[in-house]
Write an enzyme that holds these catalytic residues in place. Structure first.
Site: not given
Length: 504
Positions: A191, A259, A262, A266, A396, A435
């Site tokens: 950050s 979900d 891909d 998960d 984030d 984040h």
């Protein structure tokens, strides 16, 4: 640094005595004799096992003044004050690995990251951190405003001077204490700490051999005002915030919807930029037409009065309630009051779209030169032999990950293409990670260790390994591929085995 009693003692010992075998406490106490033109060592002490941070230097957010740190190795603790009032904390382990690891801050800083210093020193690093020139809560930005005006020197200390001066003086103290310099120097920050590290590479490229950057608060002049955009949108479109529970449930529904795109179920979306969320889907989640308009503006990020792009929004898979909750995130509120308007009584609720755009543009005009940290010319850092690893979590909630990609792409272009850039800097995107850490994704990443290996053994990492540890158990493990490649499941085998993934 002036000649001092300690340094003269070191010189006189060569050939006649063994300084390294001197009493550890005496060596530590002798550091107070070091003299600097613009700094002073306030205190030194030998610490063994346990340490309680002093309240005047403690992290005001996490109440570190009441939190004892235990299981420390023997260290020489040094309190350094750099003029005018930059507090620096340096920990020098008796059993040293001949490396320096500097630790970055967060938010508006204002504290010493004692807990992270402890992590570094337990691994043998000499380590250091600074409050950047002021003491306070990391959410509070009023420290730059005094006597009804901005304090340019205070801003400069926060922006870059404190870290650079800390670095120079820490290296001098290491030389005096150990009788030799550090073999390697590393930066480690997330950050604001990530912004600080990139500022070092841009302004002082010889300070560090390796720089480890996570979710960097770069392009400060753009993303900080943009953090207020969701509140402006909801006020203008709805007259009130969207219900927080609805935002939480919407995020769950979006992740459930996409979900398995891909190939793995998960709860993690590998590439949230590819999501296409229809109005019908949003209506099924009980969002009305006005709320849908507001949501799309929030996801898109701020624009001007004719719809032209100003900055990025956070991804649809990120928790929206941080910036679009019932109350605005405090960092951009203080930024507007003290840094831009210079009016502590200013109420952001009086803003409309046009005043937001004016606020955004003024931020860029005033603070891009000193706080933007967006110079893509890292040629001197590369020339000095420096290496850098950056990673950013796709989920984030505070700093849009597309901003980091935006900066990296500019570096690639200026440095002559991907191959030339890969020689010294790599970027990784972490699916499902919030984040700095947290979120549903694998957030324990071996990036710093990979950086050390790259610097010292000239072995660039092909992938990083990301793990999720819950209650002491490994629950998720994935490789991270260097951007612009993506991590793709091969379609069979244990999804916690990195060998079952490839970079495409």
């Amino acid at each position: 640094m002036k000649h001092c009693l300690l340094f003269l003692t070191i010189l006189s010992c060569f050939g006649t005595c063994n300084f390294a075998n001197a009493n550890d406490n005496e060596r530590c106490q002798a550091l107070v004799n070091l003299e600097f033109d613009d700094a002073k060592i306030i205190k030194t002490e030998l610490i063994v096992d346990r340490f309680t941070p002093p309240s005047n230097l403690a992290d005001s957010l996490r109440n570190a003044d009441t939190k004892e740190i235990s299981h420390l190795p023997q260290i020489c603790r040094v309190e350094l004050m750099i003029q005018p009032k930059i507090n620096v904390e340096i920990w020098l382990p008796t059993q040293w690995n001949h490396r320096l690891q500097a630790i970055g801050g967060g938010g508006y800083a204002g504290f010493i990251p004692f807990d992270e210093l402890a992590v570094a020193v337990k691994k043998g690093y000499a380590t250091v951190g600074t409050d950047t020139g002021h003491s306070g809560n990391l959410f509070e930005g009023h420290f730059v405003f005094n006597n009804n005006q901005l304090q340019a020197d205070t801003i400069a200390d926060f922006a870059y001077r404190s870290v650079h001066e800390m670095t120079i003086k820490t290296k001098q103290i290491i030389q005096a204490y150990y009788g030799e310099p550090a073999d390697y120097s590393y930066w480690n920050g997330c950050s604001t700490g990530g912004r600080q590290g990139l500022m070092e590479a841009q302004r002082f490229p010889a300070d560090y051999d390796g720089i480890y950057i996570v979710a960097p608060a770069i392009q400060w002049d753009k993303f900080i005002p943009s953090e207020l955009w969701p509140q402006i949108v909801m006020q203008m479109e709805l007259g009130h915030p969207i219900d927080t529970h609805k935002l939480i449930m919407l995020r769950k529904a979006i992740i459930q919807l996409a979900d398995e795109q891909d190939g793995i179920k998960d709860g993690i979306i590998n590439d949230p930029t590819a999501l296409d969320i229809s109005d019908n889907f949003l209506k099924q989640q009980n969002f009305n037409d006005a709320e849908i308009i507001a949501l799309r503006k929030i996801w898109q990020g701020p624009t001007n009065h004719v719809g032209e792009f100003l900055w990025f929004g956070v991804e649809k898979t990120a928790p929206q309630e941080a910036l679009a909750g019932n109350e605005p995130f405090p960092i951009p509120v203080d930024y507007l009051k003290y840094w831009i308007a210079q009016n502590p009584n200013l109420d952001w609720k009086n803003m409309d779209y046009q005043s937001f755009v004016d606020y955004f543009n003024e931020s860029v005009d005033l603070f891009r030169p000193i706080m933007g940290t967006d110079n893509p010319d890292l040629s001197q850092f590369k020339k000095s032999g420096g290496k850098m690893i950056i990673w950013h979590g796709w989920d984030d909630r505070l700093i849009p990950p597309k901003g980091t990609i935006h900066y990296y792409n500019h570096v690639v272009k200026l440095m002559g293409g991907q191959d030339h850039t890969d020689e010294f800097i790599k970027l990784y995107m972490a699916p499902g990670v919030d984040h700095c850490n947290g979120g549903d994704g694998a957030d324990q990443i071996n990036g710093f260790e990979s950086l050390v290996n790259w610097v010292e053994k000239q072995q660039p990492p092909k992938t990083l390994t990301a793990k999720k540890i819950e209650n002491g158990n490994l629950t998720l493990q994935r490789p991270l591929c260097a951007y612009p490649q993506k991590t793709v499941y091969k379609g069979e085998g244990n999804t916690n085995n990195p060998a079952n993934f490839e970079c495409q």
